[in-house]
Design a protein around this motif. Structure first.
Motif, PDB file in Angstrom:
ATOM      1  N   VAL A  90       4.222 -21.205  -6.056  1.00 52.62           N
ATOM      2  CA  VAL A  90       3.671 -20.187  -6.612  1.00 52.62           C
ATOM      3  C   VAL A  90       4.434 -18.836  -6.029  1.00 52.62           C
ATOM      4  N   CYS A  91       4.473 -17.815  -6.992  1.00 54.65           N
ATOM      5  CA  CYS A  91       5.056 -16.692  -6.590  1.00 54.65           C
ATOM      6  C   CYS A  91       4.290 -15.595  -7.315  1.00 54.65           C
ATOM      7  N   ILE A  92       3.860 -14.540  -6.083  1.00 51.17           N
ATOM      8  CA  ILE A  92       2.798 -13.546  -6.801  1.00 51.17           C
ATOM      9  C   ILE A  92       3.510 -12.189  -6.139  1.00 51.17           C
ATOM     10  N   ALA A  93       3.342 -11.085  -6.821  1.00 49.14           N
ATOM     11  CA  ALA A  93       3.859  -9.684  -6.465  1.00 49.14           C
ATOM     12  C   ALA A  93       2.909  -8.575  -7.041  1.00 49.14           C
ATOM     13  N   ASP A  94       2.945  -7.587  -6.429  1.00 52.71           N
ATOM     14  CA  ASP A  94       2.522  -6.511  -6.905  1.00 52.71           C
ATOM     15  C   ASP A  94       1.090  -6.392  -6.840  1.00 52.71           C
ATOM     16  N   THR A  95       0.479  -6.943  -6.079  1.00 57.70           N
ATOM     17  CA  THR A  95      -0.844  -7.011  -5.613  1.00 57.70           C
ATOM     18  C   THR A  95      -1.255  -5.789  -5.338  1.00 57.70           C
ATOM     19  N   HIS A  96      -0.749  -4.936  -4.526  1.00 56.68           N
ATOM     20  CA  HIS A  96      -1.222  -3.629  -4.053  1.00 56.68           C
ATOM     21  C   HIS A  96      -2.715  -3.424  -3.891  1.00 56.68           C
ATOM     22  N   LEU A 108       3.829 -20.715  -1.003  1.00 56.30           N
ATOM     23  CA  LEU A 108       3.487 -19.334  -1.549  1.00 56.30           C
ATOM     24  C   LEU A 108       4.197 -18.298  -1.259  1.00 56.30           C
ATOM     25  N   ILE A 109       4.900 -17.593  -2.132  1.00 59.67           N
ATOM     26  CA  ILE A 109       5.980 -16.490  -2.043  1.00 59.67           C
ATOM     27  C   ILE A 109       5.228 -15.343  -2.501  1.00 59.67           C
ATOM     28  N   HIS A 110       5.173 -14.176  -1.661  1.00 56.18           N
ATOM     29  CA  HIS A 110       4.663 -12.992  -2.092  1.00 56.18           C
ATOM     30  C   HIS A 110       5.908 -12.127  -2.190  1.00 56.18           C
ATOM     31  N   ALA A 111       6.282 -11.659  -3.445  1.00 57.15           N
ATOM     32  CA  ALA A 111       7.519 -10.751  -3.512  1.00 57.15           C
ATOM     33  C   ALA A 111       7.615  -9.390  -3.545  1.00 57.15           C
ATOM     34  N   GLY A 112       6.644  -8.842  -2.797  1.00 60.21           N
ATOM     35  CA  GLY A 112       6.611  -7.511  -2.490  1.00 60.21           C
ATOM     36  C   GLY A 112       5.477  -6.738  -3.160  1.00 60.21           C
ATOM     37  N   ASP A 113       5.230  -5.536  -2.641  1.00 62.53           N
ATOM     38  CA  ASP A 113       4.254  -4.565  -2.976  1.00 62.53           C
ATOM     39  C   ASP A 113       2.731  -5.006  -2.733  1.00 62.53           C
ATOM     40  N   PHE A 114       2.325  -5.635  -1.487  1.00 61.70           N
ATOM     41  CA  PHE A 114       1.093  -6.273  -1.154  1.00 61.70           C
ATOM     42  C   PHE A 114       0.142  -4.911  -0.754  1.00 61.70           C
ATOM     43  N   THR A 115       0.823  -3.729  -0.566  1.00 63.90           N
ATOM     44  CA  THR A 115      -0.086  -2.702  -0.272  1.00 63.90           C
ATOM     45  C   THR A 115       0.270  -1.416  -1.129  1.00 63.90           C
ATOM     46  N   PHE A 116      -0.151  -0.390  -1.167  1.00 64.21           N
ATOM     47  CA  PHE A 116       0.268   0.763  -1.975  1.00 64.21           C
ATOM     48  C   PHE A 116       0.536   1.815  -0.879  1.00 64.21           C
ATOM     49  N   TYR A 117       1.690   1.921  -0.509  1.00 67.92           N
ATOM     50  CA  TYR A 117       2.062   2.535   0.547  1.00 67.92           C
ATOM     51  C   TYR A 117       1.588   2.265   1.788  1.00 67.92           C
ATOM     52  N   SER A 118       1.307   1.217   2.127  1.00 71.75           N
ATOM     53  CA  SER A 118       0.604   0.578   3.581  1.00 71.75           C
ATOM     54  C   SER A 118      -0.574   1.464   3.904  1.00 71.75           C
ATOM     55  N   HIS A 155      -1.999 -23.039   1.466  1.00 70.61           N
ATOM     56  CA  HIS A 155      -0.596 -23.186   1.206  1.00 70.61           C
ATOM     57  C   HIS A 155       0.238 -23.699   2.699  1.00 70.61           C
ATOM     58  N   ARG A 156       0.864 -24.787   2.539  1.00 64.47           N
ATOM     59  CA  ARG A 156       1.555 -25.199   3.697  1.00 64.47           C
ATOM     60  C   ARG A 156       2.575 -24.207   4.433  1.00 64.47           C
ATOM     61  N   HIS A 157       3.361 -23.696   3.394  1.00 65.34           N
ATOM     62  CA  HIS A 157       4.263 -22.613   3.731  1.00 65.34           C
ATOM     63  C   HIS A 157       4.239 -21.371   2.819  1.00 65.34           C
ATOM     64  N   LYS A 158       4.047 -20.305   3.572  1.00 60.76           N
ATOM     65  CA  LYS A 158       4.029 -18.917   3.061  1.00 60.76           C
ATOM     66  C   LYS A 158       5.229 -17.924   3.305  1.00 60.76           C
ATOM     67  N   VAL A 159       5.580 -17.374   2.471  1.00 62.01           N
ATOM     68  CA  VAL A 159       6.914 -16.225   2.609  1.00 62.01           C
ATOM     69  C   VAL A 159       6.703 -15.112   2.086  1.00 62.01           C
ATOM     70  N   VAL A 160       6.818 -14.066   2.724  1.00 63.19           N
ATOM     71  CA  VAL A 160       6.545 -12.758   2.338  1.00 63.19           C
ATOM     72  C   VAL A 160       7.835 -11.809   2.390  1.00 63.19           C
ATOM     73  N   VAL A 161       8.162 -11.375   1.236  1.00 66.35           N
ATOM     74  CA  VAL A 161       9.251  -9.937   1.239  1.00 66.35           C
ATOM     75  C   VAL A 161       8.558  -8.735   0.943  1.00 66.35           C
ATOM     76  N   ILE A 174       2.453  -9.090  10.290  1.00 67.11           N
ATOM     77  CA  ILE A 174       2.348 -10.352   9.479  1.00 67.11           C
ATOM     78  C   ILE A 174       2.753 -11.664  10.026  1.00 67.11           C
ATOM     79  N   ALA A 175       1.847 -12.311  10.498  1.00 66.64           N
ATOM     80  CA  ALA A 175       1.784 -13.553  11.444  1.00 66.64           C
ATOM     81  C   ALA A 175       1.566 -14.564  10.838  1.00 66.64           C
ATOM     82  N   ASN A 176       1.048 -14.604   9.468  1.00 69.03           N
ATOM     83  CA  ASN A 176       0.485 -15.935   8.935  1.00 69.03           C
ATOM     84  C   ASN A 176       1.398 -16.209   7.975  1.00 69.03           C
ATOM     85  N   ALA A 177       2.614 -15.657   7.566  1.00 72.83           N
ATOM     86  CA  ALA A 177       3.771 -16.052   6.820  1.00 72.83           C
ATOM     87  C   ALA A 177       5.018 -15.685   7.310  1.00 72.83           C
ATOM     88  N   ILE A 178       6.119 -16.298   6.773  1.00 72.58           N
ATOM     89  CA  ILE A 178       7.422 -16.016   7.300  1.00 72.58           C
ATOM     90  C   ILE A 178       7.727 -14.502   6.618  1.00 72.58           C
TER      91      ILE A 178
END
Length: 108
Positions: free
Chosen positions: A4-10, A24-34, A52-58, A75-79
């Motif tokens: 599953v790949c998600i992005a731009d959750t902001h 699970l891959i989060h492909a960026g923009d999990f915040t709005f300017y942190s 999810h067994r594996h989690k990756v964040v970019v 970010i300790a709960n994902a790579i």
């Protein structure tokens, strides 16, 4: 392997219904300017609550918090991939937050 790949959750990531998967891959923009600063720790806690067994964040161009190497431990709960890669289930995944055409974090 189900991915599953998600992005731009902001920020409102807790409102998502994330389907089950092995990765699970989060492909960026999990915040709005942190901002607010607590959003990064809440995002990490949310990641930790997911099954999810594996989690990756970019990080994306809105993630100023992990721009500095010393802050990436938030970010300790994902790579967290910042111009780096990881092998998950026999797949190689590369993540780079560099976005030269848009303003924000990680611009060169």
């Amino acid at each position: 392997m189900r991915i599953v790949c998600i992005a731009d959750t902001h920020g409102p990531h807790r409102q998502l219904e994330v389907p089950p998967a092995d990765l699970l891959i989060h492909a960026g923009d999990f915040t709005f300017y942190s901002t607010p600063p607590s959003i990064v720790s809440d995002f990490d806690a949310w990641l930790g609550s997911l099954p999810h067994r594996h989690k990756v964040v970019v990080p994306g161009n809105h993630e100023f918090a992990p721009e500095e190497p010393e802050d990436r431990g938030a970010i300790a709960n994902a790579i967290l991939l910042v111009d780096s890669g990881v092998r998950v289930g026999g797949m190689r995944i590369w993540g780079s937050p560099v976005i030269p055409l848009y303003g924000g974090a990680f611009n060169t």
